[in-house]
Design an enzyme around this catalytic site. Sequence first.
Site, PDB file in Angstrom:
ATOM      1  N   ASP A   9      30.115  47.639  37.322  1.00  0.00           N
ATOM      2  CA  ASP A   9      31.063  47.152  36.315  1.00  0.00           C
ATOM      3  C   ASP A   9      30.336  46.986  34.983  1.00  0.00           C
ATOM      4  O   ASP A   9      30.146  45.868  34.494  1.00  0.00           O
ATOM      5  CB  ASP A   9      31.702  45.837  36.785  1.00  0.00           C
ATOM      6  CG  ASP A   9      32.592  46.040  38.001  1.00  0.00           C
ATOM      7  OD1 ASP A   9      33.110  47.162  38.174  1.00  0.00           O
ATOM      8  OD2 ASP A   9      32.773  45.088  38.782  1.00  0.00           O
ATOM      9  N   LYS A  31      29.889  51.377  43.353  1.00  0.00           N
ATOM     10  CA  LYS A  31      31.340  51.354  43.211  1.00  0.00           C
ATOM     11  C   LYS A  31      31.722  51.616  41.768  1.00  0.00           C
ATOM     12  O   LYS A  31      31.223  50.970  40.851  1.00  0.00           O
ATOM     13  CB  LYS A  31      31.881  49.992  43.648  1.00  0.00           C
ATOM     14  CG  LYS A  31      33.398  49.918  43.637  1.00  0.00           C
ATOM     15  CD  LYS A  31      33.874  48.593  44.178  1.00  0.00           C
ATOM     16  CE  LYS A  31      33.926  47.507  43.151  1.00  0.00           C
ATOM     17  NZ  LYS A  31      34.912  47.694  42.082  1.00  0.00           N
ATOM     18  N   LEU A  59      39.927  52.549  42.762  1.00  0.00           N
ATOM     19  CA  LEU A  59      41.036  52.629  41.797  1.00  0.00           C
ATOM     20  C   LEU A  59      42.306  51.997  42.360  1.00  0.00           C
ATOM     21  O   LEU A  59      43.338  51.997  41.698  1.00  0.00           O
ATOM     22  CB  LEU A  59      41.263  54.087  41.374  1.00  0.00           C
ATOM     23  CG  LEU A  59      40.044  54.706  40.664  1.00  0.00           C
ATOM     24  CD1 LEU A  59      40.307  56.162  40.292  1.00  0.00           C
ATOM     25  CD2 LEU A  59      39.660  53.907  39.415  1.00  0.00           C
ATOM     26  N   ASN A  66      54.159  60.104  47.300  1.00  0.00           N
ATOM     27  CA  ASN A  66      53.751  61.431  46.819  1.00  0.00           C
ATOM     28  C   ASN A  66      52.665  61.327  45.751  1.00  0.00           C
ATOM     29  O   ASN A  66      51.671  62.068  45.769  1.00  0.00           O
ATOM     30  CB  ASN A  66      54.988  62.160  46.263  1.00  0.00           C
ATOM     31  CG  ASN A  66      54.658  63.580  45.860  1.00  0.00           C
ATOM     32  OD1 ASN A  66      54.195  64.369  46.683  1.00  0.00           O
ATOM     33  ND2 ASN A  66      54.866  63.892  44.594  1.00  0.00           N
ATOM     34  N   THR A 122      40.649  39.225  46.140  1.00  0.00           N
ATOM     35  CA  THR A 122      39.824  38.026  46.344  1.00  0.00           C
ATOM     36  C   THR A 122      40.023  36.987  45.235  1.00  0.00           C
ATOM     37  O   THR A 122      39.582  35.851  45.372  1.00  0.00           O
ATOM     38  CB  THR A 122      38.342  38.414  46.429  1.00  0.00           C
ATOM     39  OG1 THR A 122      38.089  39.476  45.510  1.00  0.00           O
ATOM     40  CG2 THR A 122      37.976  38.880  47.816  1.00  0.00           C
ATOM     41  N   GLN A 194      36.709  34.867  40.759  1.00  0.00           N
ATOM     42  CA  GLN A 194      36.852  35.031  42.204  1.00  0.00           C
ATOM     43  C   GLN A 194      37.176  33.676  42.824  1.00  0.00           C
ATOM     44  O   GLN A 194      36.530  32.670  42.516  1.00  0.00           O
ATOM     45  CB  GLN A 194      35.558  35.574  42.827  1.00  0.00           C
ATOM     46  CG  GLN A 194      35.173  36.959  42.338  1.00  0.00           C
ATOM     47  CD  GLN A 194      35.968  38.092  42.994  1.00  0.00           C
ATOM     48  OE1 GLN A 194      37.064  37.881  43.511  1.00  0.00           O
ATOM     49  NE2 GLN A 194      35.420  39.291  42.955  1.00  0.00           N
ATOM     50  N   GLY A 214      29.050  42.621  42.396  1.00  0.00           N
ATOM     51  CA  GLY A 214      28.987  43.030  41.002  1.00  0.00           C
ATOM     52  C   GLY A 214      28.140  42.106  40.170  1.00  0.00           C
ATOM     53  O   GLY A 214      26.913  42.229  40.100  1.00  0.00           O
TER      54      GLY A 214
HETATM   55  O1  C5P Z   1      31.428  40.740  39.958  1.00  0.00           O
HETATM   56  P1  C5P Z   1      31.972  40.620  41.331  1.00  0.00           P
HETATM   57  O2  C5P Z   1      30.907  40.494  42.402  1.00  0.00           O
HETATM   58  O3  C5P Z   1      33.081  39.603  41.443  1.00  0.00           O
HETATM   59  O4  C5P Z   1      32.628  42.062  41.575  1.00  0.00           O
HETATM   60  C1  C5P Z   1      33.466  42.341  42.647  1.00  0.00           C
HETATM   61  C2  C5P Z   1      33.959  43.747  42.486  1.00  0.00           C
HETATM   62  O5  C5P Z   1      34.824  44.056  43.584  1.00  0.00           O
HETATM   63  C3  C5P Z   1      34.786  43.987  41.227  1.00  0.00           C
HETATM   64  O6  C5P Z   1      34.509  45.315  40.789  1.00  0.00           O
HETATM   65  C4  C5P Z   1      36.217  43.885  41.683  1.00  0.00           C
HETATM   66  O7  C5P Z   1      37.086  44.714  40.922  1.00  0.00           O
HETATM   67  C5  C5P Z   1      36.109  44.407  43.100  1.00  0.00           C
HETATM   68  N1  C5P Z   1      37.145  43.987  44.036  1.00  0.00           N
HETATM   69  C6  C5P Z   1      37.466  42.661  44.256  1.00  0.00           C
HETATM   70  N2  C5P Z   1      38.453  42.323  45.127  1.00  0.00           N
HETATM   71  C7  C5P Z   1      39.112  43.275  45.798  1.00  0.00           C
HETATM   72  C8  C5P Z   1      38.778  44.625  45.604  1.00  0.00           C
HETATM   73  C9  C5P Z   1      37.762  44.948  44.717  1.00  0.00           C
HETATM   74  O8  C5P Z   1      36.841  41.769  43.692  1.00  0.00           O
HETATM   75  N3  C5P Z   1      40.043  42.943  46.672  1.00  0.00           N
END
Ligand code: C5P
Length: 237
Positions: A9, A31, A59, A66, A122, A194, A214
């Site tokens: 990110d 990712k 994504l 479709n 999350t 989060q 991330g």
């Molecule tokens: O920075 P952090 O550790 O919170 O990053 C978590 C990554 O996982 C981010 O890129 C976020 O978009 C992704 N993600 C998430 N929850 C999900 C799916 C993907 O936090 N359910």
Amino acid sequence: MDKLIVALDVETGADALQLAADLRGVSGGVKVGSRLFTLEGPALVRRLVDAGHRVFLDLKFHDIPNTVAQAVAAAVQTGAWMIDVHASGGTAMMQAAARAGHEAAARRGVPPPLLVAVTVLTSIDRETLSGLGVHRPVLDHVVALAQLTRDAGLDGVVASPHETTAIRRAFGDEFTIVTPGIRGGPAGVPGDDQARTMGAGETVRAGASYIVVGRPIITAPDPRAAAQAIAWEMAVA
Ligand code: C5P
């Protein structure tokens, strides 16, 4: 180490390629999310794949069946190793995604991508879920969406560490569980969004197949050292 996926990110493709290179041998995959993909497109994914990285193309497709099928087929063209959709897109959408993933991979002569579905983000807690009109507890909603995902023929789900144990128990060892929302260690994440987080070791013990990390790595003064500490925490778990 194989289980650690680092979320790239960052702001530019150059930064992403550098970070991926810096983490070589420590992370089991990288990712690419919506910001980086919107800025840099499939060319960056191909460059990461060509450099030998397993790429989770995050994504979170969520559209009519479709359109999602076509998007998954396009994602396979980039060489992505893992792809996700939203489970709340429903059974028909997920079945179309699974079929498209297999067909596109067969046309390229490559193994099908790991196709996983996001259950509940999350960042979402019970109150937020209730605001969306879902009044059952988060865990019940997650498990119901995981059931839909498995029945639709996908490989697994993206879920918070707090749901990992229940999902592993309900769906067995073959089901892939990808868990973001990893926190702990010396550095916090300022302004964190989060809501349902856990440490890396605990998450692996709870049954996660892969963890996605991330900011605890990216914003650390030494990202490679931060990733190594997390990989170590996972290894001893
Ligand atoms: O920075 P952090 O550790 O919170 O990053 C978590 C990554 O996982 C981010 O890129 C976020 O978009 C992704 N993600 C998430 N929850 C999900 C799916 C993907 O936090 N359910």
